[in-house]
Design an enzyme around this catalytic site. Structure first.
Site, PDB file in Angstrom:
ATOM      1  CB  SER A 177      20.577  28.959  29.580  1.00 44.60           C
ATOM      2  OG  SER A 177      20.382  30.236  30.404  1.00 44.60           O
ATOM      3  CG  ASP A 208      22.002  27.561  37.476  1.00 49.66           C
ATOM      4  OD1 ASP A 208      22.263  28.994  37.516  1.00 49.66           O
ATOM      5  OD2 ASP A 208      21.753  27.025  36.385  1.00 49.66           O
ATOM      6  CG  HIS A 255      23.440  29.050  34.040  1.00 47.84           C
ATOM      7  ND1 HIS A 255      22.393  28.510  34.252  1.00 47.84           N
ATOM      8  CD2 HIS A 255      23.315  29.773  32.830  1.00 47.84           C
ATOM      9  CE1 HIS A 255      21.332  28.919  33.253  1.00 47.84           C
ATOM     10  NE2 HIS A 255      22.120  29.710  32.460  1.00 47.84           N
TER      11      HIS A 255
END
Length: 325
Positions: A139, A271, A300
Site C-alpha cells: 500500500s 482493489d 488490498h
C-alpha cells in the site's frame, strides 16, 4: 505450510530509537544485529517489509514467517512500524544505534515525507552497507519504497516488490473519495472523539477488546497490538492518511523508469485504493515492466487472511533475483 513450522520460526521484537522516535521492529530469523554478527553465517541479504497505513507491524508477522520459511530460512525478514504507530510497553528498553543519526529528530516525522526519512535513517544505521536489500512495500509502503530508491541511490537494493501499490491518485480512488473528507477535513473531530473514548479506558479493557476483535475476525498474532486503540497512534495514522490523500497524486514515472528493471508491481483486481484502471494505465505506459494483476481476488489488506498466498508468490519472484546477490 504446517502450523507447527510457523510457530517454531523465531521472531524477535525490539524497539529502537529512529529519527528521535521509538520504533517497533520485528525480526524474523536468528539474526538480531547484522553489525555484530561477524560469523560466516551472516546473511548477504535482508528482506525489508514496509507496511501500509496504519503501520502495525504485528499483522505482518504471518507474512514474514511464511516468506522466511519459503526462502529456506537463509535470509532475515524484518518489518518496521511507521513512526508514531507503535508505543513501547512500560519498562521496555529502547535501543539506540552506535551512530547518532537515529537520535536526531526528523522534521514532521509522522507525516508522509517524515516517514520516508524515518525508514532511510533505520536502513543507514542498522544495516551494514555490504548487506543487499530486497524491499517489500505494501500500500503506502510501496510509495515509501519508491522514494527510498530515489533519495538513497547508494543503498544496495537489488529488487523492490510493490504490493497493492498506492502510488498515485489516492484521493480519486473509490476508497479515497470516502476517506478524504474524514482524514483531511474532519480529522480533528476524530482526534477528540478518540481521546475522549479511549484515553480513560484501562489497558486491560483495551487488550480484552482487541483479543475479542481478533477472535471475531479469526486472526492470530503473537504480538498483541494494543496500539490499535491508542489515541496517539490512531491520530498519527489519521494524520499520515490525510497527507497521503493530498500528496500521493501524480505517479512518479521518473523513478519508475529509472528503476524499472528491479521493480515488480502487483495490483488487485478488486482493489478500491488502487483500482484496475491504475493497473491498466501503468501497464500501458511501461509495457516492458513486471506489472501483474491479481487473479485470485485477494483484497488490498491481504495481511488479514491471505499472507500465505502472497508469500508464495513473492518468494517465487524473489528467488528469480537471488543471482544478483
Amino acid at each position: 505450510m504446517d502450523l507447527e513450522i510457523k510457530e517454531e520460526i523465531p521472531v524477535h521484537e525490539e524497539f529502537v530509537l529512529c529519527g528521535g522516535v521509538e520504533t517497533q521492529v520485528l525480526k524474523c530469523g536468528p539474526w538480531d544485529d547484522l553489525f555484530n554478527d561477524q560469523n560466516v553465517n551472516r546473511p548477504k541479504l535482508l528482506i525489508f517489509i514496509i507496511p501500509g497505513n496504519p503501520g502495525f507491524s504485528s499483522f505482518y508477522v504471518p507474512f514474514a514467517k511464511a516468506l522466511y520459511s519459503l526462502t529456506n530460512r537463509c535470509f532475515p525478514v524484518w518489518t518496521i512500524s511507521h513512526a508514531g504507530h507503535a508505543l513501547a510497553p512500560k519498562d521496555t528498553k529502547i535501543l539506540t544505534a552506535s551512530e547518532d543519526a537515529n537520535a536526531q529528530e526528523i522534521k514532521d516525522i509522522y507525516g508522509l515525507h517524515g516517514q520516508i526519512e524515518h525508514k532511510l535513517a533505520f536502513l543507514r544505521t542498522h544495516v551494514p552497507k555490504e548487506v543487499k536489500l530486497m524491499l517489500i512495500g505494501h500500500s503506502i509502503g510501496s510509495y515509501i519504497a519508491l522514494q527510498i530508491l530515489k533519495r538513497a541511490p547508494e543503498l544496495p537494493v537489488i529488487h523492490t516488490f510493490l504490493l497493492f501499490p498506492t502510488i498515485e491518485r489516492m484521493a480519486e480512488s473509490p476508497n479515497g473519495r470516502i476517506a478524504t473528507p474524514f482524514l483531511c477535513w474532519f480529522r480533528y473531530a476524530l482526534y477528540v472523539t478518540g481521546y475522549l473514548l479511549l484515553k480513560p479506558c484501562p489497558e486491560k479493557i483495551k487488550s480484552l477488546i482487541i483479543r475479542m476483535g481478533l477472535q471475531v475476525m479469526n486472526l492470530k498474532t503473537e504480538f498483541l497490538q494494543t496500539n490499535i486503540l491508542q489515541p496517539f497512534c490512531l491520530a498519527n495514522a489519521a494524520y499520515l492518511g490525510g497527507q497521503e490523500m493530498m500528496q500521493v497524486v501524480k505517479r512518479d514515472d521518473e523513478i519508475i523508469k529509472e528503476h524499472l528493471s528491479k521493480l515488480t508491481f502487483y495490483y488487485g483486481a478488486t482493489d478500491r485504493w488502487c483500482p484496475i484502471k491504475y493497473y491498466e494505465d501503468i501497464k500501458k505506459d511501461f509495457p516492458e515492466g513486471d506489472i501483474r494483476l491479481c487473479e485470485k481476488k485477494i483484497p488490498h489488506a491481504f495481511i488479514l487472511h491471505f499472507s500465505q498466498e502472497i508469500a508464495d508468490m513473492v518468494a517465487n519472484w524473489l528467488k528469480d533475483n537471488l543471482f544478483k546477490i
